[in-house]
Design a protein around this motif. Structure first.
Motif, PDB file in Angstrom:
ATOM      1  N   ARG A 197       0.812  -1.216   0.000  1.00 31.24           N
ATOM      2  CA  ARG A 197       0.000   0.000   0.000  1.00 31.24           C
ATOM      3  C   ARG A 197       0.852   1.276   0.000  1.00 31.24           C
ATOM      4  O   ARG A 197       0.507   2.244  -0.686  1.00 31.24           O
ATOM      5  N   ALA A 203      -3.394  -2.228  -3.961  1.00 24.95           N
ATOM      6  CA  ALA A 203      -4.377  -2.657  -2.966  1.00 24.95           C
ATOM      7  C   ALA A 203      -3.982  -4.006  -2.392  1.00 24.95           C
ATOM      8  O   ALA A 203      -3.348  -4.820  -3.068  1.00 24.95           O
ATOM      9  N   ASP A 230      -7.551  -3.695   1.864  1.00 21.96           N
ATOM     10  CA  ASP A 230      -8.539  -2.875   1.178  1.00 21.96           C
ATOM     11  C   ASP A 230      -9.815  -3.667   0.901  1.00 21.96           C
ATOM     12  O   ASP A 230     -10.864  -3.075   0.633  1.00 21.96           O
TER      13      ASP A 230
END
Length: 403
Positions: A197, A203, A230
């Motif tokens: 990230r 993600a 995520d």
């Protein structure tokens, strides 16, 4: 042994292997791996939340939604109750029910890829997305997999940093089942999330089909694990004993988009209330028990390792286990191991293992051992005696009778 059914006029009268295994394990007084199989009638009674002691009831009651109310329609009612419960447990803004985990995973990675404008996603060659979904990532979404490692373990942060092209998301399977239900350590998981990230701007998607026990094994609450990602996929029939179904959890906008893709992929079913009822019951019954399962798995694994220590090539993977599941490998054909286990169950009422597969090096077969409620009263000595009886039913010498 008959070569095919046409040569055996009585073959049609014999039960199939799954039917024989169902009957044998269902009739056992003691089970080491998994839960006792239930009939359709018992599953229906379980959904109705029958009090303990009634025929077909499970050992504990559960709080069920109003069974006299209206069934769900396209995901409202009890299905929405389940989605709220999952979001609450994981600490996410929302969650969406999916009929299968395959559909859920395809949806999550497609959303991340389209948001990033990239077609590459990072996976593992042993992950469910790469081994058990018929290349759906490429066929349906036009995505391609990058592998930071092919070793039978979780990737390291260093391997992730060494990737030389951008990617939309890392899909991390917790635990990595086909490697032996293996987990990274908590510090390793945090570092992986930071690389994805913060350093790569990608993600992190958690293939959390078994996130329930993974959080226990990592020593962290579910929201803390989910907060690293995520998006999170969870399963309702693995670990929780549900009928089927899964969920995708994450930010509200992500989940709204996931619902749109669920509809496009054909997952907007008219009624799903049996799946939702079974999932809610599993969340209530099994989550509080998982710490006991994970702890006792170490006792069972150690006893198994000692019991097969004299068998050349036999091994328990991993040792010690990371969760409440592990692999047992023995140097016999799967058919011989199946027959030994089923014969032991039918003759003595002791069920040790489920199905065996020849899925590794030639000459070795593997079964997955799941330490659940029926195994909690097994001592190491109990395991030793039962495994000795199982081994006695195999041909003399490992691999005897192999062609």
């Amino acid at each position: 042994m008959y070569g095919n059914r046409s040569e055996d006029p009585d073959a049609s009268d014999r039960p199939s292997l799954p039917d024989r295994r169902f009957a044998a394990l269902r009739g056992c007084e003691r089970l080491l791996s998994g839960a006792r199989p239930q009939s359709i009638r018992e599953r229906l009674a379980d959904l109705a939340g029958r009090p303990p002691g009634e025929p077909g009831a499970t050992s504990e009651p559960h709080t069920a939604p109003d069974l006299d109310g209206r069934p769900d329609q396209y995901g409202d009612g009890v299905v929405r109750t389940l989605e709220h419960r999952v979001a609450e447990l994981l600490g996410t803004e929302d969650a969406a029910f999916f009929p299968t985990g395959t559909m859920a995973q395809q949806t999550a990675l497609r959303i991340h890829a389209e948001a990033a404008g990239l077609r590459a996603v990072v996976t593992h060659p042993l992950a469910h997305t790469d081994r058990h979904e018929r290349h759906a990532l490429g066929v349906l979404s036009g995505l391609r997999s990058l592998w930071p490692t092919t070793a039978p373990r979780q990737p390291t942060a260093g391997e992730l940093r060494a990737l030389d092209e951008p990617y939309a998301a890392l899909s991390l399977e917790l635990p990595l089942r086909d490697a032996g239900f293996v987990l990274p350590g908590w510090a390793e998981l945090v570092e992986l999330a930071a690389v994805v990230r913060e350093e790569h701007g990608a993600a992190l998607h958690l293939d959390g089909a078994r996130i329930w026990e993974s959080a226990v094994a990592l020593g962290r609450p579910l929201p803390e694990v989910a907060a690293l990602a995520d998006s999170v996929y969870v399963s309702f029939y693995k670990t929780l004993g549900g009928i089927s179904g899964a969920a995708l959890a994450g930010p509200g906008g992500f989940v709204r988009t996931a619902r749109a893709w669920r509809h496009r992929y054909g997952g907007q079913l008219y009624q799903q209330w049996p799946f939702a009822l079974a999932a809610l019951a599993g969340l209530e019954r099994e989550l509080p028990r998982l710490a006991g399962y994970v702890a006792h798995a170490r006792t069972v694994a150690g006893a198994l390792a000692r019991a097969v220590a004299a068998v050349p090539g036999a091994r328990v993977q991993p040792a010690p286990p990371h969760t409440h599941q592990l692999q047992l490998w023995l140097p016999y054909p799967a058919a011989e191991l199946e027959e030994a286990g089923l014969g032991l169950a039918e003759d003595t009422g002791i069920g040790l293992f489920g199905a065996w597969r020849e899925c590794g090096p030639p000459g070795l077969s593997m079964t997955e051992v799941t330490v659940a409620a029926p195994a909690l009263d097994w001592t190491g000595a109990d395991v030793a005696v039962a495994v000795a009886a199982f081994l006695d039913r195999l041909p003399a010498g490992p691999g005897a009778g192999r062609s």
